[in-house]
Design an enzyme around this catalytic site. Sequence first.
Site, short mmCIF file in Angstrom:
data_model
loop_
_atom_site.label_atom_id
_atom_site.label_comp_id
_atom_site.label_asym_id
_atom_site.label_seq_id
_atom_site.Cartn_x
_atom_site.Cartn_y
_atom_site.Cartn_z
N CYS A 4 0.81 -1.21 0.00
CA CYS A 4 0.00 0.00 0.00
C CYS A 4 0.84 1.27 0.00
O CYS A 4 2.00 1.28 0.40
CB CYS A 4 -0.88 0.09 1.24
SG CYS A 4 -2.01 -1.25 1.44
N CYS B 31 11.11 -1.04 8.12
CA CYS B 31 11.20 -2.08 7.09
C CYS B 31 12.38 -1.80 6.16
O CYS B 31 12.34 -0.86 5.35
CB CYS B 31 9.91 -2.12 6.29
SG CYS B 31 9.99 -3.26 4.91
N CYS C 167 7.01 -12.17 5.85
CA CYS C 167 6.76 -10.91 6.54
C CYS C 167 5.31 -10.89 7.01
O CYS C 167 4.42 -11.30 6.28
CB CYS C 167 7.01 -9.74 5.59
SG CYS C 167 6.65 -8.14 6.36
N CYS D 34 14.02 -3.39 10.87
CA CYS D 34 13.56 -4.78 10.97
C CYS D 34 14.21 -5.59 9.85
O CYS D 34 14.14 -5.19 8.68
CB CYS D 34 12.04 -4.83 10.82
SG CYS D 34 11.36 -6.51 10.67
N CYS E 123 12.77 -10.67 7.60
CA CYS E 123 12.71 -11.52 6.40
C CYS E 123 14.07 -12.13 6.09
O CYS E 123 14.15 -13.12 5.37
CB CYS E 123 12.14 -10.75 5.20
SG CYS E 123 13.00 -9.23 4.82
#
Lengths: 459, 459, 459, 459
Positions: free
Chosen positions: D9, D250, D396, D446, D449
Site C-alpha cells: 500500500c 522495514c 513478513c 527490521c 525476512c
Amino acid sequence: MFDELKEECGVFGISLKNPSEDVMYNMYMGLFSLQHRGQESCGVAYFDDKSNIQVVKSAGLVAEKLLPQLPQNYPCTAAIGHVRYSTTGSAGLINAQPLLFKCNKGEIAIANNGQLPNYDILKEELIANGAIFQTSSDSEILIHLMSNTPGNDFESSLISSIKKLDGAFSTLVMGDKNKIIAFKDPYGFKPLAYGKLGDQGYVFSSETAALNILGVTDIKFLEPGELIICENGEIKQKLHYSDKKKASQCVFELVYFARPDSSVFSESVHQFRFNSGRMLAKNRKKDTDIVISVPDSGNIAALGFSRESGIPFDMGLMRNHYTGRTFIRTTQKQREEAVKIKLNPIKSVIEGKTISIVDDSIVRGTTSKKIIKMLRDAGAKEIHMYLSSPEVLGCCYYGINTPTTKELISTNHTPEEIAKIIGADSVTFLRLEDLRACLKDPDSFCYACFNQDYPIKKI
Amino acid sequence: MFDELKEECGVFGISLKNPSEDVMYNMYMGLFSLQHRGQESCGVAYFDDKSNIQVVKSAGLVAEKLLPQLPQNYPCTAAIGHVRYSTTGSAGLINAQPLLFKCNKGEIAIANNGQLPNYDILKEELIANGAIFQTSSDSEILIHLMSNTPGNDFESSLISSIKKLDGAFSTLVMGDKNKIIAFKDPYGFKPLAYGKLGDQGYVFSSETAALNILGVTDIKFLEPGELIICENGEIKQKLHYSDKKKASQCVFELVYFARPDSSVFSESVHQFRFNSGRMLAKNRKKDTDIVISVPDSGNIAALGFSRESGIPFDMGLMRNHYTGRTFIRTTQKQREEAVKIKLNPIKSVIEGKTISIVDDSIVRGTTSKKIIKMLRDAGAKEIHMYLSSPEVLGCCYYGINTPTTKELISTNHTPEEIAKIIGADSVTFLRLEDLRACLKDPDSFCYACFNQDYPIKKI
Amino acid sequence: MFDELKEECGVFGISLKNPSEDVMYNMYMGLFSLQHRGQESCGVAYFDDKSNIQVVKSAGLVAEKLLPQLPQNYPCTAAIGHVRYSTTGSAGLINAQPLLFKCNKGEIAIANNGQLPNYDILKEELIANGAIFQTSSDSEILIHLMSNTPGNDFESSLISSIKKLDGAFSTLVMGDKNKIIAFKDPYGFKPLAYGKLGDQGYVFSSETAALNILGVTDIKFLEPGELIICENGEIKQKLHYSDKKKASQCVFELVYFARPDSSVFSESVHQFRFNSGRMLAKNRKKDTDIVISVPDSGNIAALGFSRESGIPFDMGLMRNHYTGRTFIRTTQKQREEAVKIKLNPIKSVIEGKTISIVDDSIVRGTTSKKIIKMLRDAGAKEIHMYLSSPEVLGCCYYGINTPTTKELISTNHTPEEIAKIIGADSVTFLRLEDLRACLKDPDSFCYACFNQDYPIKKI
Amino acid sequence: MFDELKEECGVFGISLKNPSEDVMYNMYMGLFSLQHRGQESCGVAYFDDKSNIQVVKSAGLVAEKLLPQLPQNYPCTAAIGHVRYSTTGSAGLINAQPLLFKCNKGEIAIANNGQLPNYDILKEELIANGAIFQTSSDSEILIHLMSNTPGNDFESSLISSIKKLDGAFSTLVMGDKNKIIAFKDPYGFKPLAYGKLGDQGYVFSSETAALNILGVTDIKFLEPGELIICENGEIKQKLHYSDKKKASQCVFELVYFARPDSSVFSESVHQFRFNSGRMLAKNRKKDTDIVISVPDSGNIAALGFSRESGIPFDMGLMRNHYTGRTFIRTTQKQREEAVKIKLNPIKSVIEGKTISIVDDSIVRGTTSKKIIKMLRDAGAKEIHMYLSSPEVLGCCYYGINTPTTKELISTNHTPEEIAKIIGADSVTFLRLEDLRACLKDPDSFCYACFNQDYPIKKI
C-alpha cells in the site's frame, strides 16, 4: 425524466438440492425480470464450494453490467440477488446489495426490499452502543441485532433480531453454511413469493412474473410475519415469528410498481388494474370519442375503462423504450420538450377527438402537464384525465421514494385546480372506496400515501 | 431473439441557416427516435467551421455510444446521421455510416437507406475498371460513379450518377461546402420525409415521428425520383431527376418497420395497421372470448380487430423492454424458453379463454410456436392466430434482411399446416387484396415479399 | 507531454507453412514489443480459413485494446499488423492500419511505415483522374496505382506500382490468397528486418527486438529497393525492384526511435548510442562531478560519455513509467510543473554537484528548460547539457512528426543562446561528422533534419 | 509476472487552511507518484462542503480509473487517499481504501499501510463480542476499538485505540469534522513523511518523492509511536502516544519498494542502494568485463558496484514499460519465455562477455533463472549474480506479501545450489552486516525476512 413514485428494490433467491449451473442462469433470468424494480445497481451473493459466501455487484443494469461478472459454468447450490433504485446521492456501489457481513453468527449476506421508518433512531442507538456502520442500508441494523444476541445460534438470533425491527422488510438472508432464509415483516408491506423449481429446490422472488418465467410451480406468498428456512433445496422450517400486525400490504405495488403479469399479495396485478379502470369509468365525466392510456403504466386501467364505458380504446401515445440519456447542452425549451423523446402523440388518433386519458397517479403533475400539452398540440378537442388511484397526499416511509409532502400536487390543490394547472378539461381520481372495491381483501392493505393513516408512526 | 424481418437503416439530416448548437441536439433526438430502424451502429457527419466534413461513428446504441462522442457546445450548420442494422458479419465499424469520401467532386459524406439488388455486378464492373472498395456498403458505388463523371461539378455529377443506379435508395448526401442533398430512387422504395424547423432551416428523416418530436412543420414526403438540394437552411432546388418508375413503396414499412406515430409515404402507420386489423376481423374464424396482440408489433392491428369484431381487446402478453443478453451456458431447454424473458403471458387474462391473437407476420414460425405454447401453458382453450399481412413468400432485395426462401414457413406450408406446426387452432393471413384496401394508393406499393412480383429483377 | 520528435509507425508480419494458433500469439508479442513506435491505434489483418482477409483494429494500446479483440484459439497462416502514432487530428480509427481494400487485384491489406513527401500531389492527380479516397493514409496511393495497372496479376501490378512511388515506405502487404509481401523504398528510409521462426516460416518486423523476443533466427535487413514475396511460410521470391537511390536510412532511428535492444539498418542501436556518447565526451566542456542522462532516451549515450570521460555515471532523474493523464483543471503553474510527475530529480545525487547531462536531442527546448530548472532546484552547482545528435534544423517529410521549422529552437539560436534560454551553463551538440563516425556506413544515411540535404525534394 | 516481494500500500493526504481545488489536483499527483506501491485499487476520501466525508474508489490505476471519477473544479480542505496491492483473492472493491465508517465517534475514513500480524485473533475476539466486519481490512479493527471506547471524544478514543493495536501501521485517518490524523505504530515499520505546502497547509505521504513533486518543503518523517493531528491546514497537536518499541523500520523499503528519488525513514533510497552495491563489489567473485543490472530494481546497486569495482556499468537488459497482459492461449514454452516481452537482452552488450549482474533479491528464483538463460542465449561467457540484500528466509507479517517459507529458494538452498538451479556461475548475497553498514542507524530497522528475528511474534 418521469414524475413518478419509485419502487426501491427487488429480491430474488434460489436454493437447490444439488450444485448446479442452473443457479447462476436462474439468478440472471430472475433479476432481469425484476429489473423494473431498480435500475441503479444489482448484485448476487452465492455459496462457493467451501460454503463461503462470494458477492458480485455492479452499478447499472443486470444484462449489461452484472451478467459479465457472474461466474460462468459454475455449479452452486444457493444464491440471493438484488436490484436497487438508489434513493439518495449515497455513493453507488457501497450501498449496493446483497451486503456481506462477518460476525459471531458467521458470514451473512442480505438482500432486502423495504424500509425501517425509524431507522435513524435505531441506528443512532446502536451507534451509541458501539456499533459501526459502513453503509446507509437498513440491512445493517439486523446484523447488529444478530451480533448482539448472546450465543452463536444463527437461526434463533436471526428470529429474535427480526422481532426487534419495526418497519417494512421482505428479505432474503444467506448464511449458516447453506441456508437461505426468507421473511416478511408482520405488516406485510412488501411482496415476496416462492415456489418449487421442479424437484430441484425452491425459488424466491419479489414478484411472481420472475417465477413464472422459470417455470416455477406451487407458487405461494409469504404471509406477514412469516419466515421460511430453506437448506439445500428443502424447506427446513416455516414459522410465524410474530403475530400479524394490522396487515399493511403496499397497494401501490398493484397500482404501479409490479409487472401486470405478476401477482402480488395473492392479487393479480392485471385484474386489479383492469377493475380500477372499470371503477373510474363508472364515475366518468363524459363519453368521449376515445380512451387512451399513458403507456405503459396506464394501459390496463384504460382497457378496463374502455370495457366498462364502451368508449373505444386506442393507442394515442407512442412510447420509445430505448434507454435515453439527456443531451447536456439543452435550452430550457428543449428540456421542457424532452419528454417527447420518450412519449410522442399519434396525431391520426388524437386529432379532432374528445379524449379520456388514463394514468396510474399524479405526483407533482409535471409530466401530466407536458402530456396534455402534447395532446392539445396534436389536435385533441377535449381531454379528461383519469387516475387509477386516489390523490397522493402523504410520503411513504416503507420503501417507496416519494417527494416531500409540499411537492405533491394534491396536497395543495383540488382536482379542479389540478386540471387547470396541467391544462386538462377535467381530472378525476379513483375514490379510495372504489380502489378498495377492486381488492379481494381490502383491509389487508396500506393506503397511507392516500389517507395518511400510517401503520407505523415515523418518530 | 425474435423471428422477424429486419429493417436495415434509418437516416436523419438537418440544414440550418446559421451555425447553431441545435444541430447536434437535433441529430441526437432524431437518431434516438429512429433507433428501432437499426441498433448495431450509428454515426453523424457534420460540417466543421471550415466547411470540412467531420465524422463520428460508433458500434452500439445512439444514447449509450454515440452521444458521448458528439461534440458538445458546438455550433454548426448542417449534419447527416444514420442508424444501421448490420446484415452480414461484416466487420463492425468499417461499414458504419455516414461514409466519408474524398474525390474529384470534393469531400462527400453519405447516409443511405436501401439496397441495390445488382450491387455485386455493379461493383465487379467498377472494380474491373480500376475502382477500389473499402467497405461493403452500396453507397460506395455512387461515389465511384460521381468520380468517374467528367468535370468537377458536384451537383450535375451527383444527379447523373444517381440516374445510373437501379435499386432502392433513400439517401442523404453532404458535400460541396455546405450542401445537404436528399433523394429517393424512382421506384420510391424507402420512406424519406422533410419539413421546416421554425424559420431556422430544414430537417430530413426516414420517419415523421422524429420530425414531430422536434416540432418540425410543413412535413412533406420525397416522391420517387425526387431530389432536393438544401444549402444553408434553404431549399435551393427541388427536381425530379427521373421519371417515376412503377411506384414501389415498401409496404412492410407500414406493416411492421415504422413507428405507429409516424407517417410514411403519406400513409399514417397507425391508421393502416388499425384498418388491417379490421380487415382481418371480417374474415375471422370465430368469435373468441378475447383478442390479444403480440406486443408491440401486433398492437394496433389487434385494436382494429377488436373494434370491427366487437371482441374485447386485452393485454395477454407482457413485454419486457430492457435490453437482454443471452446467458452463455444454457441448455437446449433454456434456449427454447428464453423468449419468456422478453414475452410472458398474463395468466389471469388467458386462462380458460378462447383467444384471437394478432401479429404482423410469420417469417420462420419459430417465435410463433413458442408464443402459442406459452399461451397453452397459461390455460388458453383455443388460439386463433391472425397475421396482419399476407404470407411472406419471397426475399427482399431492396433493403430488408429476409431469410432464404427455403426458410420461409409459408413457401412450404398452407395456413392449415402452419397452424399445426405452431400449435394454433387456426392461422389466418390478411389477403393481399384486403391489405391493398387499407392503403390510400395501393398501386404505389411493392408487394414483392408477398407476391414475388419484383419491380427490379435480381440478376 | 515531452518535447520530442515522434516516430509514426511500426509494422510486424508473419507467414507460416501451416495454420497455427502461434500466428495470433506472435502478432501480439510482436506488436507489443513495437508499442513505442505508435500508441494511438493498432491493428491486425489475417487470412481466415477461406483465405479472405479479416481486420481487427482499435484505438489505444496493444495489450489493453487490441488483445481482447484478437481471435483466440484461431489457427491461421499469415497476418500483418501495425502500431500507429496519429500525426494529425484525423478521425481515430478511420486511418488506423492495416487498411483493407478490394480492387481488381483482389483483397489487399496494407501496413506501412513511412511517408510520401509528395503525397498530396499524387493524391490530387489520382483524384483528378477519378480516384476516391476514404482515408488520409499514404497507403491508398499504392492500391490506386495497382488497380489502375492493366491486367489482373497481383505481383506484377504491385511491383510496377511501387516503382511509381517516390518517398519513404517500409511496407507489409497481404493479398493474392496467402501472400505476405515486404518491401522498402529504394532510399531505404525506414527499417525493416526479417528472419526465420524455426522451420515454421518467416517473421517481419520494423525492429529486431520484436524478432529476438520470439526467438527468430537468421535475421536479415531488407535493403533499399528490395521486395520479398512470402507464401505459406516460404520465401517465394526476393528481388530488387529498383536500383538503389542515394541510400537514405533514417539516422534518427538510431538516435532516438528504436529500442536499444534492436538493430536497425545492420547497426546496433546500443552500440551507436554508446559511441555517440563517447564522441560527445571528447568535446566535453568540463570534467564535472557526475554525468547523468535524461531517461530513458539519453541513457546509453550517457554511459558512453562516462566511459570515455571517466566521469562517474549516476541516475539523477527518476522516470515514472505509469501512463499519466493530465488533470483537467490545472493552473498555469501546475501545467509548467507537470513534467515532474514523469521525471523527478534525485536530490542526493544532484545536490552540490557539477553535472553533465546527456539527452538525445533538443527540439523546441521546452522540456529541457523544465529539466534544468528541476536540477537547479535540487541543488546542482553547474549543468552542462550534451545532445547526442546535431542541431535539428529541418522538418522531416519521410515519416517523422516534426514541428514547423520556426518552432525548432536551433533554427533561431546558437548553442550559447540555447544554454541561456534553457538555463544551462553550456549546451553541446554532437557534431555531424562525429555522428557519422559512429556509423559503420555513414554514407547510407539521411541527415536531412540536421543538414537539410533532402534526398527527395518536397514540391 | 515477476518473482518479487510486493509492497501492499501507499497513503497520501492533505489538509489546507482554505478550501481549494488544489486538493484534488494534489491527491491525483500524489497517488500517481505512489502508484508503484499498489496497482490493484485506489481511492480518495474528502470532506464535502458540509464536512461530511465522500469516498471515490476504483479498481485499477490512478490515472486511468480514479482520475475520471474525482470531482473536477471542486474546492475542499482535506482529503486522504490510498493505492493498494490486493494480497488475496478478496473481492476487488469491497476492500479498496479509504474505508468509511459511521460510529459513535462520527464519520471516520481510514487509509492504512501495514498489517497487524495477529489480526485474525483480534478480529475473532471482537466478533465474539458482537462486532461485525464487512471487509477483510485490518483497518476495521481500529474503528471497532474506537467505537467501544466510552464517551464521544474522537481524539482520545483514537489514541487509546491505537495503543491497543500491536503491529505495523502507518495510517491516515479523517474525521471529527475537518481533521486529518497521521500516525505510525511504535515499531515504525512503514514509512510516512509530511511537510508544508507553501503556507497553504500540510501534505502527508508514504514516500517523499510524492512530496517533492508537489514542491512540499520542511519534510519530516513521522517517528515510531508519533501521532499528528492536522486541522484546517494547521498542525494542532503532535505527540508520542507510546514509547518507542524496538525500532523496526522495514529495510525492504530501501532495498526494493520505495522509489530511488524518495527518502524513507530519513534514509535516501538512492544512497542506500548505491552503497549496498559498493558493499557487494567488495566481495565480488571476479572482475568481469561488465556489470549490468536487472532493471529497474537493480539499477542503483549496479552503479555502486561499478563505482567500487571499476568494472564498467552497461545496460544489458532492456525493459519494456508498457503494461502487458498475458495472451490466453499459450503453450508451456510460450509461458516460460513470456518474460522476454518485459525484459530483453541487448546482444551487443552481452555477447562474449563475462558479466556481473545485480538484482535486489531472489525470492523463488524463477525469474532469475529465465534471465540467466536469456543472457546465456545472448552469448554471455560467464554470469555472476549479485543480490543487494541477504537471503530471504522468512515471511513478513507486517505488510509485505511474501510467498510461503517453503517456496523461498534460500530456505532450502545454499548460494552455490542456487547458482546451479538458476544457471549462474556464482550467486552472491549481500551479507547482513554489510547491509547494516549501508544504513545510518542500522539498529532502527527490521530484518526479519532475512534473520527471522520478528519484532512481534505471530501467534
